[in-house]
Design an enzyme around this catalytic site. Structure first.
Site, PDB file in Angstrom:
ATOM      1  N   SER A 129      11.210  -3.459 -14.025  1.00 37.27           N
ATOM      2  CA  SER A 129      12.345  -2.605 -14.032  1.00 37.27           C
ATOM      3  C   SER A 129      13.344  -3.507 -14.268  1.00 37.27           C
ATOM      4  O   SER A 129      13.339  -4.610 -13.860  1.00 37.27           O
ATOM      5  CB  SER A 129      12.734  -1.759 -12.941  1.00 37.27           C
ATOM      6  OG  SER A 129      13.840  -1.120 -12.823  1.00 37.27           O
ATOM      7  N   TYR A 142      13.874   0.254  -3.891  1.00 32.70           N
ATOM      8  CA  TYR A 142      12.816   0.307  -5.387  1.00 32.70           C
ATOM      9  C   TYR A 142      13.282  -1.046  -5.837  1.00 32.70           C
ATOM     10  O   TYR A 142      12.329  -1.788  -6.235  1.00 32.70           O
ATOM     11  CB  TYR A 142      13.321   1.381  -5.840  1.00 32.70           C
ATOM     12  CG  TYR A 142      12.725   1.360  -7.464  1.00 32.70           C
ATOM     13  CD1 TYR A 142      11.406   1.790  -7.689  1.00 32.70           C
ATOM     14  CD2 TYR A 142      13.435   1.053  -8.552  1.00 32.70           C
ATOM     15  CE1 TYR A 142      10.860   1.778  -8.771  1.00 32.70           C
ATOM     16  CE2 TYR A 142      12.831   1.222  -9.809  1.00 32.70           C
ATOM     17  CZ  TYR A 142      11.670   1.490 -10.019  1.00 32.70           C
ATOM     18  OH  TYR A 142      11.029   1.418 -11.071  1.00 32.70           O
TER      19      TYR A 142
HETATM   20  N1  LIG Z   1      11.128   6.126 -15.354  1.00 34.65           N
HETATM   21  C1  LIG Z   1      11.886   5.152 -15.217  1.00 34.65           C
HETATM   22  O1  LIG Z   1      13.229   5.228 -15.413  1.00 34.65           O
HETATM   23  C2  LIG Z   1      11.463   3.913 -15.122  1.00 34.65           C
HETATM   24  C3  LIG Z   1      12.254   2.821 -15.451  1.00 34.65           C
HETATM   25  C4  LIG Z   1      11.683   1.467 -15.278  1.00 34.65           C
HETATM   26  C5  LIG Z   1      10.595   1.343 -14.689  1.00 34.65           C
HETATM   27  N2  LIG Z   1       9.568   2.345 -14.531  1.00 34.65           N
HETATM   28  C6  LIG Z   1       8.185   1.993 -13.868  1.00 34.65           C
HETATM   29  O2  LIG Z   1       7.364   2.567 -14.866  1.00 34.65           O
HETATM   30  C7  LIG Z   1       6.299   2.946 -14.306  1.00 34.65           C
HETATM   31  C8  LIG Z   1       5.845   4.214 -14.384  1.00 34.65           C
HETATM   32  O3  LIG Z   1       6.752   5.190 -13.991  1.00 34.65           O
HETATM   33  P1  LIG Z   1       6.979   6.727 -14.775  1.00 34.65           P
HETATM   34  O4  LIG Z   1       8.438   6.666 -14.970  1.00 34.65           O
HETATM   35  O5  LIG Z   1       5.826   6.824 -15.358  1.00 34.65           O
HETATM   36  O6  LIG Z   1       7.312   7.500 -13.349  1.00 34.65           O
HETATM   37  P2  LIG Z   1       6.182   8.608 -13.051  1.00 34.65           P
HETATM   38  O7  LIG Z   1       6.505   9.839 -13.896  1.00 34.65           O
HETATM   39  O8  LIG Z   1       7.202   9.055 -11.498  1.00 34.65           O
HETATM   40  O9  LIG Z   1       4.780   8.422 -12.681  1.00 34.65           O
HETATM   41  C9  LIG Z   1       4.448   7.575 -11.788  1.00 34.65           C
HETATM   42  C10 LIG Z   1       2.828   7.374 -11.684  1.00 34.65           C
HETATM   43  O10 LIG Z   1       2.585   6.306 -10.918  1.00 34.65           O
HETATM   44  C11 LIG Z   1       1.297   6.976 -10.204  1.00 34.65           C
HETATM   45  N3  LIG Z   1       1.440   6.462  -8.835  1.00 34.65           N
HETATM   46  C12 LIG Z   1       2.121   6.535  -7.882  1.00 34.65           C
HETATM   47  N4  LIG Z   1       1.448   5.873  -6.707  1.00 34.65           N
HETATM   48  C13 LIG Z   1       0.346   5.535  -6.815  1.00 34.65           C
HETATM   49  C14 LIG Z   1      -0.613   5.017  -6.154  1.00 34.65           C
HETATM   50  N5  LIG Z   1      -0.494   4.749  -4.942  1.00 34.65           N
HETATM   51  N6  LIG Z   1      -1.911   4.621  -6.890  1.00 34.65           N
HETATM   52  C15 LIG Z   1      -1.930   4.948  -8.152  1.00 34.65           C
HETATM   53  N7  LIG Z   1      -0.987   5.580  -8.980  1.00 34.65           N
HETATM   54  C16 LIG Z   1       0.206   5.805  -8.356  1.00 34.65           C
HETATM   55  C17 LIG Z   1       1.644   8.252 -10.079  1.00 34.65           C
HETATM   56  O11 LIG Z   1       0.348   9.344  -9.807  1.00 34.65           O
HETATM   57  P3  LIG Z   1       0.845  10.474  -9.232  1.00 34.65           P
HETATM   58  O12 LIG Z   1       0.613  11.500 -10.380  1.00 34.65           O
HETATM   59  O13 LIG Z   1      -0.807  10.691  -8.299  1.00 34.65           O
HETATM   60  O14 LIG Z   1       1.800  10.581  -8.196  1.00 34.65           O
HETATM   61  C18 LIG Z   1       2.149   8.363 -11.570  1.00 34.65           C
HETATM   62  O15 LIG Z   1       1.095   8.689 -12.277  1.00 34.65           O
HETATM   63  C19 LIG Z   1       6.529   2.605 -12.750  1.00 34.65           C
HETATM   64  O16 LIG Z   1       6.039   1.362 -12.266  1.00 34.65           O
HETATM   65  C20 LIG Z   1       7.938   2.733 -12.696  1.00 34.65           C
HETATM   66  O17 LIG Z   1       8.639   1.925 -11.437  1.00 34.65           O
HETATM   67  C21 LIG Z   1      10.293   3.334 -14.659  1.00 34.65           C
END
Ligand SMILES: NC(=O)c1ccc[n+]([C@@H]2O[C@H](COP(=O)([O-])OP(=O)(O)OC[C@H]3O[C@@H](n4cnc5c(N)ncnc54)[C@H](OP(=O)(O)O)[C@@H]3O)[C@@H](O)[C@H]2O)c1
Length: 242
Positions: A129, A142
Site C-alpha cells: 500500500s 494498518y
Molecule cells: N482497497 C484499497 O483501497 C487498497 C489499497 C491498497 C492496498 N490494498 C490491499 O489490497 C489487498 C486486497 O484488498 P481489497 O481491496 O481487495 O480488500 P477487500 O475487498 O476487503 O478484500 C480483502 C480480502 O482479503 C481476505 N482476507 C482477509 N483476512 C484474511 C485471512 N486471515 N486469510 C485469508 N484471506 C483473508 C478477505 O477474505 P474474506 O472475504 O474472508 O474477508 C478478502 O478476500 C489487501 O492486502 C489490501 O491491504 C487495498
C-alpha cells in the site's frame, strides 16, 4: 517470468482485488490458478480452483503449500484494514489483527511457499500500500502492518535471490473494492492494479507504484517531513476539531 503457463495461487481470491488477480491470471493463460479464501465456496471465478485458506492459520498454510506444490507464482493479496488510530481505540485489537493478517500471515505464506518455488525460481507478488511509506492517522495501525510487510518484501527479495525468485512489491493508494467502499476519494480500479502487477512480473520489475499518489509519496520519502506530513497533520487537525 511469463504468466502464460504459470501455476498461480492468489490469497483472498473470493472478492475485491484478489478476484481481479485470479481473473487476470486466467485471461493471461496461466496453466492453473488456485483461488485461496477463508470460504472456498465463495471462489466462483471461472477457471479458478478453490482452496480453503486462512493465512493466519499455520496448519492451513502448511496444508495449502503441500496441496499446491506445483505453484510457480504466489500472489499475497489477502489483507485487512480496520481504520484504526494508534491512540483512539480502547484496546490494540485492530492493530493486532492487521499485523496478524498483513504481516504475519504474509510472512507465513512466504515461508511455506519459498521451498515450493525453489526449483524454478518463480515469483512472489506482495500486495502492499502507499501506507507502507507513511502514516495516515485514519489508518495508522494498518500503515504499521503494511510498513512491516514492505520490510518483509525487501528482505525476502534478498533472501530468495539465490534461488532466482522474483519478489514484486505492489503499492497503491485507494482501490475500488469493499475495503475503500464509502470513501469519497479518487480510486484506481482493481483491473488497473493487477495489469501493472503482472506486467511487472513479466518484465522482471521489482516494484509497482500503481497510482499517482503512490508515485508522489515514494518520490517524496527523502523529504517526507517536509512534503508528506504537514498536509496530513493539517487535515487530521481539521478532522478532529471539526
Ligand atoms: N482497497 C484499497 O483501497 C487498497 C489499497 C491498497 C492496498 N490494498 C490491499 O489490497 C489487498 C486486497 O484488498 P481489497 O481491496 O481487495 O480488500 P477487500 O475487498 O476487503 O478484500 C480483502 C480480502 O482479503 C481476505 N482476507 C482477509 N483476512 C484474511 C485471512 N486471515 N486469510 C485469508 N484471506 C483473508 C478477505 O477474505 P474474506 O472475504 O474472508 O474477508 C478478502 O478476500 C489487501 O492486502 C489490501 O491491504 C487495498
Amino acid at each position: 517470468m511469463q504468466i502464460s503457463g504459470s501455476v498461480a495461487l492468489v490469497t483472498g481470491a473470493n472478492r475485491g482485488l484478489g478476484r481481479a488477480y485470479a481473473r487476470e491470471l486466467v485471461r493471461r493463460g496461466a496453466a492453473k490458478v488456485y483461488g485461496a479464501a477463508r470460504n472456498p465456496a465463495a471462489v466462483t471465478e471461472p477457471g479458478v480452483v478453490p482452496v480453503a485458506l486462512d493465512i493466519t492459520d499455520a496448519s492451513q498454510v502448511a496444508a495449502a503449500a503441500a496441496r499446491c506444490a506445483d505453484v510457480t507464482l504466489l500472489v499475497n493479496n489477502a489483507g485487512v484494514m480496520k481504520a484504526s488510530t494508534f491512540i483512539g481505540p480502547p484496546d490494540p485489537d485492530a492493530a493486532r489483527q492487521e499485523m496478524a493478517v498483513n504481516y504475519f500471515g504474509t510472512l507465513s505464506m512466504c515461508r511455506a511457499f519459498a521451498p515450493v518455488l525453489a526449483s524454478g525460481g518463480g515469483a512472489i507478488v506482495n500486495m502492499l500500500s502507499v501506507a507502507s511509506f507513511y502514516t495516515n492517522p485514519f489508518t495508522a495501525s494498518y500503515g504499521a502492518s503494511k510498513a512491516a510487510a514492505w520490510s518483509l518484501t525487501n528482505g525476502l527479495r534478498v533472501e530468495l535471490h539465490h534461488q532466482g525468485t522474483l519478489v514484486v512489491a505492489v503499492h497503491a493508494a485507494f482501490i475500488d473494492t469493499d475495503m475503500a467502499a464509502g470513501l469519497d476519494v479518487p480510486k484506481v480500479s482493481p483491473e488497473a492494479v493487477v495489469q501493472q502487477a503482472f506486467d511487472a512480473v513479466e518484465a522482471g520489475q521489482i516494484e509497482v507504484l500503481a497510482d499517482e499518489r503512490s508515485r508522489f509519496v515514494k518520490a517524496s520519502l527523502s523529504r517526507d517531513h517536509e512534503l508528506i506530513y504537514p498536509p496530513v497533520q493539517e487535515f487530521w487537525d481539521g478532522a478532529i476539531s471539526g
